[in-house]
Every structure is written in structure tokens, then in C-alpha cells.
Write an enzyme that holds these catalytic residues in place. Structure first.
Site, PDB file in Angstrom:
ATOM      1  N   GLY A  88       0.825  -1.188   0.000  1.00 30.31           N
ATOM      2  CA  GLY A  88       0.000   0.000   0.000  1.00 30.31           C
ATOM      3  C   GLY A  88       0.869   1.251   0.000  1.00 30.31           C
ATOM      4  N   LYS A  90       2.319   5.102  -1.298  1.00 25.58           N
ATOM      5  CA  LYS A  90       2.781   5.711  -2.538  1.00 25.58           C
ATOM      6  C   LYS A  90       4.290   5.561  -2.674  1.00 25.58           C
ATOM      7  CE  LYS A  90      -1.053   8.824  -3.384  1.00 25.58           C
ATOM      8  NZ  LYS A  90      -1.402  10.081  -4.079  1.00 25.58           N
ATOM      9  N   ILE A  91       4.930   6.551  -3.293  1.00 27.21           N
ATOM     10  CA  ILE A  91       6.352   6.428  -3.598  1.00 27.21           C
ATOM     11  C   ILE A  91       7.215   6.863  -2.421  1.00 27.21           C
ATOM     12  CG2 ILE A  91       6.556   8.757  -4.590  1.00 27.21           C
ATOM     13  CD1 ILE A  91       8.429   7.489  -6.724  1.00 27.21           C
ATOM     14  N   THR A  92       8.342   6.175  -2.259  1.00 27.76           N
ATOM     15  CA  THR A  92       9.306   6.557  -1.231  1.00 27.76           C
ATOM     16  C   THR A  92      10.707   6.189  -1.706  1.00 27.76           C
ATOM     17  OG1 THR A  92       9.776   6.508   1.150  1.00 27.76           O
ATOM     18  CG2 THR A  92       9.274   4.400   0.095  1.00 27.76           C
ATOM     19  N   TRP A  93      11.683   6.478  -0.864  1.00 22.13           N
ATOM     20  CA  TRP A  93      13.078   6.149  -1.158  1.00 22.13           C
ATOM     21  C   TRP A  93      13.626   5.290  -0.038  1.00 22.13           C
ATOM     22  CZ3 TRP A  93      17.377   7.448   1.879  1.00 22.13           C
ATOM     23  CH2 TRP A  93      18.620   7.166   1.315  1.00 22.13           C
ATOM     24  N   ILE A 199       5.668   3.834   6.735  1.00 18.03           N
ATOM     25  CA  ILE A 199       5.108   2.483   6.826  1.00 18.03           C
ATOM     26  C   ILE A 199       4.272   2.208   5.585  1.00 18.03           C
ATOM     27  CG2 ILE A 199       3.498   0.980   8.075  1.00 18.03           C
ATOM     28  CD1 ILE A 199       4.368   2.350  10.644  1.00 18.03           C
ATOM     29  N   GLY A 200       4.482   1.049   4.993  1.00 17.15           N
ATOM     30  CA  GLY A 200       3.683   0.593   3.868  1.00 17.15           C
ATOM     31  C   GLY A 200       3.628  -0.921   3.900  1.00 17.15           C
ATOM     32  N   CYS A 229       5.702   9.882  -0.398  1.00 20.66           N
ATOM     33  CA  CYS A 229       4.399   9.392   0.079  1.00 20.66           C
ATOM     34  C   CYS A 229       3.240  10.198  -0.492  1.00 20.66           C
ATOM     35  CB  CYS A 229       4.345   9.382   1.600  1.00 20.66           C
ATOM     36  SG  CYS A 229       5.639   8.361   2.358  1.00 20.66           S
TER      37      CYS A 229
END
Length: 274
Positions: A88, A90-93, A199-200, A229
Site C-alpha cells: 500500500g 505511494k512512492i518513497t526512497w 510504513i507501507g 508518500c
């Protein structure tokens, strides 16, 4: 990838105790795709009750990963590769200086995803508190946050009053095109809300995958190439930035392990009432 396993005192395979597995740090940092494959293997073993609840702990080489809800407008403008994943968010690094944890746990049915996320947050909140960093949850935004100053007490941006902050009026404002004064990595200087841990998660067959990332001492300018995110009105930070000293992963790792065990072993993750 050489895994090192630790377990609670007196625990044995098949017991309820949480098992920690160190996949690699520093020069042994684990490629994201390799770690993802290991997650799948451990997930299958946990589903079959061949192993106890297990948390994979590691560090990645620099990589951008995008959850299922990531919009095209949140990805790097320069075409930097992004790994699309089944979690779940969005985008992160992920990258050097960031402690990554993938708790692979069997949950009771009916599964309560939010309760699982809240337990991970609680362990990270306790970790940050032990280091003397005051963090909190933010409603509607998962993860662990350092709250900024009230809006009317924050410094002006670019010499303009906050009333003219373009982020408040322009829905298409893009910090990636507007220099360091709006960069997510400089949120602390602007005294804005900033995320310390992300957190994902994904839950398949009642067993969790993916998990959390805690910024210890990374180069947070990596986040400036994306909309972290999917959040445009806040930024990112690290334990090192908040404390004004270098806080390496090696110092944080045993503290995170202890609080994960305290939270995940001492609470009964009852499913939400239906």
C-alpha cells in the site's frame, strides 16, 4: 546475502516469539529485488507454519519504490528508475542510513490492517522516544512524525509571508521544480511537519509483508526528487537531523528490535469487531 538470526531469550522455532533476521547492512546492503524475493519465501514459510513470526531487518542501496496508489506526477522528473511494488501507500526512497524492517507476521481473521500499522507505529514511536526525539501519529497519514511549529510561527519562505506560500493556493505546485527552499529534506529548517519513519504494508493470506523504514542518518536529499508518500505540504527528517549528531543504524538497531518485541509479543492483535 548472509542472514543472521536473533530471537527472544529462550525462544525456539515454532514458538510465539518474534524472530529477527539481519539480511545485510553497510557494504552488505541488500538489493531491493533480492530482499523482495526473500520476503516472498519467508511469507510462504510463515503461512505454512514452518517458521515463527519473523522480522527481516536490513539496509538497501539507493532505490525508489512505488506503492499501488502512486501517481505519475509523484515520480522522479529525471526518469530515475522506480520499482513498482505490491504494498500500500505511494512512492518513497530507501537507501544508506535508513533502517528497513519487513515484519512477516500471521494475523488473526478477520484481518485488521490498520491495527497492524498502528502496532508498527507504536514500536517506532517508543524507539524515537528512547533517543529523546518527540514523535507522534498524524491523522490520515501513516508513519511516525515530528510535528512542526504552528503555521503563524514558522519562518517565511523566500522572503514572503506564509499567506503567499504557493503550496497553500496552488494544487499543482511542485516542490521538485522550485529549489531547496521548498525541498522535503529542508522541512526541519522551515519548522514544518516532517516524517521520520514511513510504513507501507501488504497482507496476503492473513500474513503481513513489507513494513517500515526509519531514517537514522541518510542523505535525505534523495527525497527531493519525488513527492514522498504523495505528501506535498510536509517533508522528511532523520534521528541525526533532529538530535544534531550522527545516529548510525548500528546504534538504532537493537533499540528497534527490543521495542518491536515488546509491542508485537505483548499485545494480542484482536481483529476489529464486525
Amino acid at each position: 546475502m548472509t542472514a543472521v538470526t536473533t530471537a527472544s531469550p529462550g525462544s525456539v522455532p515454532g514458538s510465539p516469539a518474534l524472530r529477527h533476521v539481519h539480511l545485510g547492512f553497510g557494504a552488505d546492503a541488500v538489493d531491493y529485488e533480492e530482499a523482495w524475493q526473500e520476503q516472498r519465501r519467508v511469507h510462504a514459510a510463515r503461512f505454512a507454519d514452518e517458521i515463527p513470526d519473523t522480522c527481516l531487518l536490513l539496509e538497501h542501496p539507493p532505490v525508489y519504490t512505488a506503492g499501488r496508489r502512486t501517481a505519475d506526477s509523484e515520480r522522479p522528473l529525471d526518469g530515475t528508475p522506480v520499482v513498482d511494488v505490491d504494498r500500500g501507500g505511494k512512492i518513497t526512497w530507501h537507501g544508506p542510513g535508513q533502517l528497513v524492517g519487513y515484519p512477516i507476521l500471521k494475523l488473526p481473521r478477520p484481518v485488521d490492517v490498520i491495527a497492524h500499522v498502528r502496532r508498527l507505529e507504536e514500536a517506532l514511536l517508543r524507539t524515537c522516544a528512547e533517543f529523546g526525539v518527540e514523535t507522534t501519529r498524524v491523522e490520515g497519514r501513516s508513519g511516525v512524525w515530528v510535528l512542526g511549529d504552528p503555521v503563524d510561527q514558522r519562518p517565511a519562505l523566500g522572503g514572503l509571508k506564509l499567506d503567499f506560500d504557493p503550496r497553500l493556493e496552488d494544487e499543482e505546485f511542485d516542490a521538485r521544480l522550485n529549489g531547496p527552499e521548498y525541498a522535503p529534506s529542508n522541512a526541519g529548517q522551515r519548522r514544518e511537519d516532517r516524517k521520520l519513519a514511513a510504513i507501507g504494508v501488504r497482507i496476503a493470506k492473513g500474513v503481513t509483508m513489507h513494513g517500515f523504514s526509519l531514517n537514522c542518518n541518510p542523505d535525505n536529499t534523495w527525497f527531493d526528487r519525488i513527492v514522498p508518500c504523495g505528501i506535498r505540504d510536509a517533508g522528511v527528517t532523520s534521528l541525526s537531523e533532529e538530535l544534531g549528531r550522527d545516529v548510525p543504524i548500528s546504534e538504532v538497531l537493537p533499540v528497534v528490535e527490543r521495542h518491536l518485541r515488546e509491542v508485537l509479543e505483548s499485545t494480542v492483535p484482536l481483529p476489529r469487531a464486525v
